[in-house]
Design a protein around this motif. Structure first.
Motif, PDB file in Angstrom:
ATOM      1  N   GLU A 132      37.023  25.416  36.289  1.00 35.97           N
ATOM      2  CA  GLU A 132      35.110  25.831  36.324  1.00 35.97           C
ATOM      3  C   GLU A 132      35.667  27.269  34.821  1.00 35.97           C
ATOM      4  O   GLU A 132      34.771  28.030  34.509  1.00 35.97           O
ATOM      5  CB  GLU A 132      35.004  26.606  37.614  1.00 35.97           C
ATOM      6  CG  GLU A 132      33.384  27.675  37.667  1.00 35.97           C
ATOM      7  CD  GLU A 132      32.281  26.596  37.801  1.00 35.97           C
ATOM      8  OE1 GLU A 132      30.918  27.436  36.852  1.00 35.97           O
ATOM      9  OE2 GLU A 132      32.672  25.052  37.710  1.00 35.97           O
ATOM     10  N   GLN A 133      36.733  28.166  35.288  1.00 37.41           N
ATOM     11  CA  GLN A 133      36.423  29.282  34.568  1.00 37.41           C
ATOM     12  C   GLN A 133      36.420  28.498  32.429  1.00 37.41           C
ATOM     13  O   GLN A 133      36.436  29.458  32.314  1.00 37.41           O
ATOM     14  CB  GLN A 133      37.430  30.147  35.214  1.00 37.41           C
ATOM     15  CG  GLN A 133      38.550  31.118  34.158  1.00 37.41           C
ATOM     16  CD  GLN A 133      39.670  31.788  34.228  1.00 37.41           C
ATOM     17  OE1 GLN A 133      39.929  31.271  34.816  1.00 37.41           O
ATOM     18  NE2 GLN A 133      39.880  32.809  33.592  1.00 37.41           N
ATOM     19  N   ARG A 134      37.916  27.438  32.481  1.00 43.48           N
ATOM     20  CA  ARG A 134      37.704  26.952  31.302  1.00 43.48           C
ATOM     21  C   ARG A 134      36.100  26.559  31.307  1.00 43.48           C
ATOM     22  O   ARG A 134      35.491  26.810  29.745  1.00 43.48           O
ATOM     23  CB  ARG A 134      38.462  25.689  31.574  1.00 43.48           C
ATOM     24  CG  ARG A 134      38.649  24.861  29.504  1.00 43.48           C
ATOM     25  CD  ARG A 134      38.966  23.990  30.152  1.00 43.48           C
ATOM     26  NE  ARG A 134      38.472  22.712  30.612  1.00 43.48           N
ATOM     27  CZ  ARG A 134      37.122  22.103  29.944  1.00 43.48           C
ATOM     28  NH1 ARG A 134      36.798  22.376  29.224  1.00 43.48           N
ATOM     29  NH2 ARG A 134      37.036  20.945  31.035  1.00 43.48           N
ATOM     30  N   ARG A 135      35.008  25.817  32.168  1.00 42.24           N
ATOM     31  CA  ARG A 135      33.729  25.840  32.054  1.00 42.24           C
ATOM     32  C   ARG A 135      33.176  26.381  31.642  1.00 42.24           C
ATOM     33  O   ARG A 135      31.839  26.598  30.252  1.00 42.24           O
ATOM     34  CB  ARG A 135      33.580  24.775  32.785  1.00 42.24           C
ATOM     35  CG  ARG A 135      32.073  23.769  32.550  1.00 42.24           C
ATOM     36  CD  ARG A 135      31.644  23.230  33.404  1.00 42.24           C
ATOM     37  NE  ARG A 135      31.452  23.916  34.863  1.00 42.24           N
ATOM     38  CZ  ARG A 135      30.490  25.001  35.231  1.00 42.24           C
ATOM     39  NH1 ARG A 135      29.685  25.462  33.804  1.00 42.24           N
ATOM     40  NH2 ARG A 135      30.197  25.958  35.904  1.00 42.24           N
ATOM     41  N   GLN A 136      33.276  27.478  32.046  1.00 42.74           N
ATOM     42  CA  GLN A 136      32.688  29.060  31.759  1.00 42.74           C
ATOM     43  C   GLN A 136      32.982  29.538  30.074  1.00 42.74           C
ATOM     44  O   GLN A 136      31.936  29.834  29.011  1.00 42.74           O
ATOM     45  CB  GLN A 136      32.345  30.179  32.613  1.00 42.74           C
ATOM     46  CG  GLN A 136      31.960  29.189  34.490  1.00 42.74           C
ATOM     47  CD  GLN A 136      32.327  30.606  35.514  1.00 42.74           C
ATOM     48  OE1 GLN A 136      32.803  31.640  34.716  1.00 42.74           O
ATOM     49  NE2 GLN A 136      31.644  30.196  36.777  1.00 42.74           N
ATOM     50  N   ASP A 137      33.921  29.276  29.846  1.00 42.59           N
ATOM     51  CA  ASP A 137      34.497  29.909  28.857  1.00 42.59           C
ATOM     52  C   ASP A 137      33.798  29.132  27.306  1.00 42.59           C
ATOM     53  O   ASP A 137      33.519  30.199  26.749  1.00 42.59           O
ATOM     54  CB  ASP A 137      36.259  30.018  28.286  1.00 42.59           C
ATOM     55  CG  ASP A 137      36.323  30.878  29.194  1.00 42.59           C
ATOM     56  OD1 ASP A 137      35.789  31.516  30.153  1.00 42.59           O
ATOM     57  OD2 ASP A 137      37.235  30.806  30.261  1.00 42.59           O
ATOM     58  N   GLU A 138      33.819  27.694  27.758  1.00 43.05           N
ATOM     59  CA  GLU A 138      33.064  27.053  26.712  1.00 43.05           C
ATOM     60  C   GLU A 138      31.461  26.885  26.952  1.00 43.05           C
ATOM     61  O   GLU A 138      31.632  26.836  25.543  1.00 43.05           O
ATOM     62  CB  GLU A 138      33.394  25.165  26.906  1.00 43.05           C
ATOM     63  CG  GLU A 138      33.095  24.082  26.416  1.00 43.05           C
ATOM     64  CD  GLU A 138      34.123  24.217  24.871  1.00 43.05           C
ATOM     65  OE1 GLU A 138      33.407  24.530  23.848  1.00 43.05           O
ATOM     66  OE2 GLU A 138      35.178  24.689  25.158  1.00 43.05           O
ATOM     67  N   GLU A 139      31.046  27.608  27.463  1.00 46.05           N
ATOM     68  CA  GLU A 139      29.457  27.342  28.306  1.00 46.05           C
ATOM     69  C   GLU A 139      29.347  29.006  26.577  1.00 46.05           C
ATOM     70  O   GLU A 139      28.561  28.931  26.184  1.00 46.05           O
ATOM     71  CB  GLU A 139      28.910  27.739  28.909  1.00 46.05           C
ATOM     72  CG  GLU A 139      28.615  26.644  29.579  1.00 46.05           C
ATOM     73  CD  GLU A 139      28.270  26.601  31.349  1.00 46.05           C
ATOM     74  OE1 GLU A 139      27.957  27.550  31.625  1.00 46.05           O
ATOM     75  OE2 GLU A 139      28.516  25.654  32.091  1.00 46.05           O
ATOM     76  N   ARG A 140      30.539  29.542  27.774  1.00 42.58           N
ATOM     77  CA  ARG A 140      29.507  31.180  26.577  1.00 42.58           C
ATOM     78  C   ARG A 140      30.158  30.712  24.981  1.00 42.58           C
ATOM     79  O   ARG A 140      29.909  31.695  24.163  1.00 42.58           O
ATOM     80  CB  ARG A 140      31.169  32.534  26.566  1.00 42.58           C
ATOM     81  CG  ARG A 140      30.385  33.115  28.476  1.00 42.58           C
ATOM     82  CD  ARG A 140      31.481  34.165  28.706  1.00 42.58           C
ATOM     83  NE  ARG A 140      31.901  34.188  29.940  1.00 42.58           N
ATOM     84  CZ  ARG A 140      32.760  34.130  30.892  1.00 42.58           C
ATOM     85  NH1 ARG A 140      33.741  33.839  30.247  1.00 42.58           N
ATOM     86  NH2 ARG A 140      32.797  34.302  32.280  1.00 42.58           N
TER      87      ARG A 140
END
Length: 196
Positions: free
Chosen positions: A24-32
């Motif tokens: 989830e954290q990796r996905r959020q970083d990618e969205e940012r």
């Protein structure tokens, strides 16, 4: 586990992050990252604006600052901007080793010239010298060129001579015994022949 003011980190329970949380954290970083990329293409002047999707406003601001710094660093590296007085005074560090590209033929030559024989320790050298000396001595001894070999050969010559003399004496004694035996038999035959 001691309870008190000073607690060692070794006695505490270990906490492991869930793989789902990491994903989830990796996905959020990618969205940012995607949002910043889109935002950067749309407007270049508002880089310091916060990410509306990000939960922590300070984190996104710091990451955008670090990103802009990395961009400026890459620009300065391409320009070759000098630090300090480097552009005023040409300085060469004698201790700095610059890597030079070598051709394969040069590498082969340098390896061949480096050390054809490995360095031996003192004990190994002494042992090799001793073995060579022993082999040389045995070779000279077999050829009869050493003092010991000469003495041995002289001794052998004396022994050979003594044996030859002893063999002659034995032959002479044998012949004398045979002669004596012949004479005795002749005498007995004469004595017997006369009586008969």
């Amino acid at each position: 586990m001691p309870r008190g003011k000073f607690v060692n980190h070794k006695g505490r329970n270990r906490h492991f992050t869930n793989p789902e949380e990491l994903e989830e954290q990796r996905r959020q970083d990618e969205e940012r990252r995607q949002w910043r990329k889109n935002k950067g293409q749309d407007t270049d002047s508002d880089e310091d604006e916060e990410d509306p999707k990000a939960a922590g406003g300070n984190k996104s601001k710091k990451s955008s600052d670090s990103e802009s710094e990395s961009e400026s660093d890459s620009d300065s590296e391409t320009e070759g901007k000098a630090k300090g007085v480097e552009h005023l005074i040409p300085v060469e560090n004698p201790n700095r080793v610059q890597k030079k590209a070598k051709k394969l033929s040069q590498l082969n030559e340098s390896l061949a010239q480096a050390s054809p024989k490995p360095e031996l320790s003192r004990r190994e050298r002494e042992q090799l010298e001793k073995q060579k000396a022993i082999a040389n001595y045995q070779k000279l001894h077999a050829a009869g060129k050493t003092d010991e070999a000469r003495a041995d050969l002289a001794r052998l010559a004396i022994i050979k001579q003594q044996r030859e003399e002893a063999a002659k004496r034995r032959d002479d004694e044998k012949k004398q015994k045979e002669m004596a035996l012949k004479q005795k038999t002749e005498q007995t035959q004469k004595a017997l022949g006369k009586r008969a």
